[in-house]
Design an enzyme around this catalytic site. Sequence first.
Site, PDB file in Angstrom:
ATOM      1  NE  ARG A 153      -4.150  -1.645  -0.026  1.00  0.00           N
ATOM      2  CZ  ARG A 153      -4.149  -2.754  -0.751  1.00  0.00           C
ATOM      3  NH1 ARG A 153      -3.068  -3.089  -1.452  1.00  0.00           N
ATOM      4  NH2 ARG A 153      -5.208  -3.541  -0.795  1.00  0.00           N
ATOM      5  CD  GLU A 198      -3.630   2.818  -4.610  1.00  0.00           C
ATOM      6  OE1 GLU A 198      -4.137   1.729  -4.295  1.00  0.00           O
ATOM      7  OE2 GLU A 198      -2.541   2.906  -5.185  1.00  0.00           O
ATOM      8  CG  HIS A 230      -3.633  -0.960  -6.647  1.00  0.00           C
ATOM      9  ND1 HIS A 230      -4.003  -0.400  -5.450  1.00  0.00           N
ATOM     10  CD2 HIS A 230      -3.486  -2.291  -6.394  1.00  0.00           C
ATOM     11  CE1 HIS A 230      -4.082  -1.332  -4.522  1.00  0.00           C
ATOM     12  NE2 HIS A 230      -3.770  -2.502  -5.072  1.00  0.00           N
TER      13      HIS A 230
END
Length: 356
Positions: free
Chosen positions: A268, A297, A317
């Site tokens: 993360r 994000e 991601h």
Amino acid sequence: MTDLPTPLNLLLFMDTENAPIAELEAVAPGRLKVTAAPAQAFVDAAGMLPATTGLWKPRPWSTDLTPEQCKQVLHDTHVLVLTLPYPKRLLPRMPNLLWAQYLWAGISDLQHSDLWGGHVRITSSRGYVDTTPIAEMVMAAALHFAKDLRVAVDQAVAGGMDAAGYDLRMLAGRTMGVVGLGGIGLEVARLASAMGMRVVASRLSVAERQPGENGVETLYPPADLHDMLAQCDYVTLTTALTDETRNMIDDNAVAAMKDGAVLLNVGRGELIDERALKDGLRSGKVGGAYLDVYVDEWFRPPDPGMLAHPRVLMTPHNSGHVDVATSFAMDVLKQNIAYFLAGEPLINEVDWQRGY
């Protein structure tokens, strides 16, 4: 568990056409009733997460359920299965909810939901989902920096080639550090070891330094993280985001790293203090960074400076999104349904004290 309702109503936040309704109901014929509908159908004034200002973009969805039917489905649900996106306010509308399964690995995604820290049991797919695809991406990023592949791209765009522009390095013989030796971390260790790298790792649950296994030479406790970082040419972050791990890569951690080490983050974004990383890149202490994630994000675009930095590689991601469909998350869900009905311990039940 003899006092469970029959049927047990399970709600999948998923498009009906893609939902494995029959597959799930077959886990316990006659004991499960599965309903599927997109999470967007259940949004209320509290809104959805993620916001559309960050990586998340609106996606088409539809449902045959009326608003009244959606309200009733929520009220009657005993088991909820969800990923992103999700409505932030659920508990007041789901008085019969007993357990929720998150199909992704990072349970910290639920911190903006009222499920976080509540009375409902929560489980995740940590250690089972996308382990090999993400580990492959880590190794691809390590090779990107070791083989100076950005130079090849830049030269191609410029329309020329010059061997003098490269600084090619071996991965074999270098040290890979894995911070968070769970499912993804073990796959990174396996692949790195297969490429001839020495592998060391840390794990939150380890109390003291000990010999590793599965290709890991030594396993370190969190207290010895900086000692581990000092040995590593590449550092992969795969650990869960908790109060303990937030900003774990700070000024002191960067200072402890080997000069020119490459940081690879598939955990993360909040594991890294972005200012400390920027300072490390500016000074050359950090030789490069692969970031599949970044701070906040879901709420903001990536930092333009980081996105354009010549020693930073960023992806949205998506390191686990590949062309081969895997059902590991569904396998965990089916196993947990069986355990839940039998009154047995669930896989990956969240311990709120640990935060994962």
